[in-house]
Motif scaffolding. Sequence first.
Motif, short mmCIF file in Angstrom:
data_model
loop_
_atom_site.label_atom_id
_atom_site.label_comp_id
_atom_site.label_asym_id
_atom_site.label_seq_id
_atom_site.Cartn_x
_atom_site.Cartn_y
_atom_site.Cartn_z
N GLU A 161 0.82 -1.20 0.00
CA GLU A 161 0.00 0.00 0.00
C GLU A 161 0.86 1.26 0.00
OE1 GLU A 161 -2.83 1.04 -0.60
OE2 GLU A 161 -3.95 -0.83 -0.72
N LYS A 162 0.22 2.35 -0.44
CA LYS A 162 0.90 3.64 -0.45
C LYS A 162 0.47 4.45 0.77
CE LYS A 162 -3.19 4.64 -2.28
NZ LYS A 162 -4.21 3.66 -1.97
N PRO A 163 1.27 5.45 1.15
CA PRO A 163 2.64 5.70 0.71
C PRO A 163 3.55 4.55 1.11
CG PRO A 163 2.17 7.01 2.65
CD PRO A 163 0.88 6.38 2.25
N LEU A 164 4.68 4.44 0.41
CA LEU A 164 5.55 3.28 0.60
C LEU A 164 5.94 3.06 2.06
CD1 LEU A 164 8.25 3.09 -2.20
CD2 LEU A 164 6.51 1.40 -1.61
N GLU A 165 6.29 4.11 2.75
CA GLU A 165 6.73 3.99 4.14
C GLU A 165 6.48 5.31 4.85
OE1 GLU A 165 8.13 3.10 6.91
OE2 GLU A 165 8.34 0.94 6.79
N ALA A 166 6.92 5.40 6.11
CA ALA A 166 6.70 6.62 6.89
C ALA A 166 7.74 7.69 6.59
CB ALA A 166 6.69 6.30 8.38
N THR A 167 8.90 7.29 6.06
CA THR A 167 9.96 8.25 5.73
C THR A 167 10.56 7.89 4.38
OG1 THR A 167 11.80 7.01 6.72
CG2 THR A 167 10.52 8.45 8.19
N LEU A 168 11.20 8.87 3.78
CA LEU A 168 11.85 8.65 2.49
C LEU A 168 12.97 7.64 2.60
CD1 LEU A 168 12.31 9.33 -0.49
CD2 LEU A 168 13.57 11.37 0.24
N ASP A 169 13.75 7.71 3.68
CA ASP A 169 14.86 6.77 3.84
C ASP A 169 14.36 5.33 3.92
OD1 ASP A 169 17.72 6.06 4.56
OD2 ASP A 169 16.68 5.37 6.37
N ARG A 170 13.31 5.09 4.71
CA ARG A 170 12.77 3.73 4.82
C ARG A 170 12.15 3.28 3.51
NH1 ARG A 170 12.27 1.39 9.73
NH2 ARG A 170 10.34 0.30 9.16
N ALA A 171 11.56 4.20 2.77
CA ALA A 171 11.00 3.85 1.47
C ALA A 171 12.10 3.40 0.51
CB ALA A 171 10.23 5.03 0.89
N ARG A 172 13.22 4.09 0.55
CA ARG A 172 14.35 3.68 -0.30
C ARG A 172 14.84 2.29 0.08
NH1 ARG A 172 16.92 9.65 0.26
NH2 ARG A 172 16.27 10.52 -1.75
N ARG A 173 14.91 2.02 1.37
CA ARG A 173 15.34 0.69 1.83
C ARG A 173 14.35 -0.38 1.37
NH1 ARG A 173 15.95 1.50 8.09
NH2 ARG A 173 16.16 -0.78 8.00
N LEU A 174 13.08 -0.06 1.37
CA LEU A 174 12.05 -1.01 0.94
C LEU A 174 12.24 -1.35 -0.53
CD1 LEU A 174 8.27 -0.67 1.80
CD2 LEU A 174 9.02 -1.26 -0.51
N VAL A 175 12.42 -0.35 -1.36
CA VAL A 175 12.60 -0.59 -2.79
C VAL A 175 13.88 -1.37 -3.03
CG1 VAL A 175 12.97 0.52 -5.03
CG2 VAL A 175 11.25 1.42 -3.44
N SER A 176 14.93 -1.05 -2.30
CA SER A 176 16.21 -1.77 -2.45
C SER A 176 16.07 -3.23 -2.07
CB SER A 176 17.28 -1.10 -1.59
OG SER A 176 17.59 0.19 -2.07
N ALA A 177 15.27 -3.51 -1.03
CA ALA A 177 15.08 -4.89 -0.58
C ALA A 177 14.48 -5.74 -1.70
CB ALA A 177 14.21 -4.94 0.66
#
Length: 363
Positions: free
Chosen positions: A122-138
Motif C-alpha cells: 500500500e501507499k505511501p511506501l513507508e513513513a519516511t523517504l529513507d525507509r521507502a528507499r530501503r524497501l525498494v532496495s530490498a
Amino acid sequence: MEAAFAEYLDEFARRDWETLDPDAVTDPVRVAVVGLGWFAREWALPGIERSAYTEATVVTDVDADAVETVAAEHGLTGVAPEAFRSGAVAEEYDAVYIATPNATHLEYVEAAAGQGKAVLCEKPLEATLDRARRLVSACRDADAPLMVGYRMQTDPAVRRLRDLLDAGVAGEVIGVHATMSQTMLGELGGDADQWRLDPDLSGGGALMDLGVYPLNTTRFVLGEDPVRVSGRTRSEHEAFADVDEHATFRLEFPGDVDALCTVSQNAQHASRLEVTGTDARLILDPAFYEREDRGFAVVRDGTRVDVDFDQVHQIEAEFAYFGHQLLAGEPFHPDGEHALTDMRALDGIYESAETGRPVDLGD
C-alpha cells in the motif's frame, strides 16, 4: 472532439492492459494478506476474491482475534506475524499484499522479498523517504517484483481521462486543481487512538494519508513528474496535535503546468480532480474514494457532457492487474521507483511547510 470521444470513451471500462483470457485462468496468483484493518477486510479481501487472477490463501495481523475471525470467515490459513516473517507457510502463497501502518511496511516487504514473493504494498511506501528507499532496495536486491497500491491508476475513469489528454481533447494543459477531504474521526468510528494520528507510524497526517492521491493521480494523467513543490500544513484540533490536519500544496510540472491541491482529515467529505486546458476541462468528481462511484465530465465552450459508464470495483481492478501482470510475466507500471517519486515530493512538501520556501526535486 467528437471523434476523440468516440474513440476513447467507447467501451469506457475496457481493460487496456489485459492480454490474458480471465475465463481461462485455472491457477490464480495466491495472495497472503498482511494487515486486517477495515480496508483489508471490507475492500481488499473482496477485491482479491472478485478478481479472476488472484485468490487469498493466508492472512496475518498483530491482532490474533482478527486473524482467527477473518481466517474462519473466508476459509483461509491464519498465522501470527512472526510465523509469516519466518516463512512458516510460504508454500501457501505466491505474492504478498501489505496493508499495515506505513512505518511497518518495510519489515513485511523485507520478509516477503526474502521469501522470493511478489509484493503489492500500500501507499505511501513507508513513513519516511529513507525507509521507502530501503524497501525498494530490498525488493530490487531480492529480484522480487514490487507493485505499489495506486488503485487510481487501474480505474477506467482515470485511464480514460489520461487518454483524452493524450488525444489533445483539452488542448494545452494549463493547470490542475484537486481536493480530497473527510471528517476522519467521524468516518472511521470516532476513535482518536489510531495509527494515522501517530507520526511515528504514519509519517504525517492529511498529506501522507490523502495527499498522495491527488499527487500520484496528477502525475499519472499528465505523464509527468513534478520538478518543484511547495506547501503549507496546519492543525487546529487536539486530536491532530502531532500530525497535519489540513494541507495545501503546489506541484510544479514541466512546461510551467501547476497542480494546486488541498487535503484535509477534518473537513466536509469531498474528492475532485479537474484538469483545465486551452480547449476543455476534464473533471473527475467524485474522484478518489473507493466507496463512491466516479463521476466523469468534459466541459467545452460552455457545454458540459457527463459520461454515463459502468462503474468498477476499484480494488478488484487493482488486484486483477496485479495478478494478470504476474501470470503474463509482465512488469508493473506503479513500481517502487515510481512510488519513490511520490515520497520525494511528500518529503519536499513537508520541508517547504517548515521553511516557507519551495523545494526543487532532484534525483
